[in-house]
Write an enzyme that holds these catalytic residues in place. Structure first.
Site, PDB file in Angstrom:
ATOM      1  N   GLU A 176      34.216  -3.061   0.791  1.00  0.00           N
ATOM      2  CA  GLU A 176      33.799  -2.223   1.910  1.00  0.00           C
ATOM      3  C   GLU A 176      34.853  -1.208   2.327  1.00  0.00           C
ATOM      4  O   GLU A 176      34.549  -0.278   3.073  1.00  0.00           O
ATOM      5  CB  GLU A 176      33.401  -3.100   3.103  1.00  0.00           C
ATOM      6  CG  GLU A 176      32.128  -3.888   2.855  1.00  0.00           C
ATOM      7  CD  GLU A 176      31.765  -4.839   3.980  1.00  0.00           C
ATOM      8  OE1 GLU A 176      30.567  -5.098   4.178  1.00  0.00           O
ATOM      9  OE2 GLU A 176      32.680  -5.345   4.660  1.00  0.00           O
TER      10      GLU A 176
ATOM     11  N   ASP B   8      20.148  -5.955   2.013  1.00  0.00           N
ATOM     12  CA  ASP B   8      19.148  -6.980   1.728  1.00  0.00           C
ATOM     13  C   ASP B   8      18.288  -7.160   2.969  1.00  0.00           C
ATOM     14  O   ASP B   8      18.524  -6.529   4.003  1.00  0.00           O
ATOM     15  CB  ASP B   8      19.821  -8.297   1.330  1.00  0.00           C
ATOM     16  CG  ASP B   8      20.683  -8.866   2.461  1.00  0.00           C
ATOM     17  OD1 ASP B   8      20.162  -9.724   3.205  1.00  0.00           O
ATOM     18  OD2 ASP B   8      21.845  -8.447   2.604  1.00  0.00           O
TER      19      ASP B   8
END
Length: 228
Positions: free
Chosen positions: A13, A193
């Site tokens: 990230e 997701d």
């Protein structure tokens, strides 16, 4: 010069942001590497806090107390809980809450709340950045807890409790410590997701690469910094 603290929970990230820094100095402190440098004309400190609320809170305090961060941006991925957006889209934290905490007890100490609003200037900068990049974005509610949400029953329970637009593991802790220090903060989450069994299989069992979603979040942060 104003210092921006930029955080993620996983190495993936923050790696793309770290790769774009100029004049980098890496300072290890308390198990975290803090990358000090410049993105354009902005002085930044970028770091990977680690997963979960304790790591997020501790690292936020270090960014503010040790490195003098005057604004905090947390960028990462999350499980989608909203029908308004889809995979790859972004939730900008207008409000950040816990889904696994006793709110009345949390609110007994500074900043005396268990709902943490995103800084209006940073929220708008994030929305503007998304628009300029052609990214679908929603200013909404982000829910935080110390678990990966990867089954329909847990997802439904969280929805019934706090009705968030996405779920993740760090944002409220970052926002709480930032508010405690009176430092403006915003949480950005790209949807990787749908916080269900398929998401668990994809991200946990198969250890799927999240670089596609991180690229989106990285572009947003860079665009934000240019406008601030």
């Amino acid at each position: 010069m104003e210092v921006f603290g930029i955080m993620g929970a996983m190495p993936d990230e923050v790696e793309q942001l770290c790769a774009q820094l100029d004049g980098v100095e890496i300072i290890p402190f308390a198990g975290v590497e803090y990358h000090m440098g410049y993105l354009g004309d902005k002085q930044v400190v970028v770091c990977c806090a680690g997963m979960g609320k304790a790591n997020a809170a501790a690292t936020t305090q270090v960014l503010i107390g040790k490195f003098g961060a005057q604004r905090i941006i947390f960028s990462g991925i999350a499980g989608n809980m909203s029908s308004k957006i889809g995979i790859g889209d972004v939730v900008v934290g207008k409000t950040v809450v816990y889904h696994d905490a006793q709110d009345d007890m949390i609110a007994k100490s500074a900043p005396f709340t268990a709902q943490f609003p995103g800084d209006e200037t940073l929220v708008q900068a994030a929305l503007d950045a998304c628009k300029s990049l052609g990214v679908t974005a929603l200013a909404g509610k982000i829910a935080t807890g110390d678990q990966f949400v990867g089954d329909s029953a847990t997802k439904a329970a969280i929805a019934a409790k706090v009705n968030p637009d996405c779920v993740e593991m760090e944002g409220a802790a970052v926002a709480q410590i930032a508010a405690k220090n009176q430092v403006p903060c915003v949480i950005l989450r790209a949807m990787s997701d749908n916080a269900d069994e398929e998401g668990h299989e994809r991200l946990v069992v198969k250890d799927f690469s999240i670089s596609e979603y991180v690229t989106t979040a990285t572009q947003i942060v860079c665009s934000m910094l240019k406008s601030l």
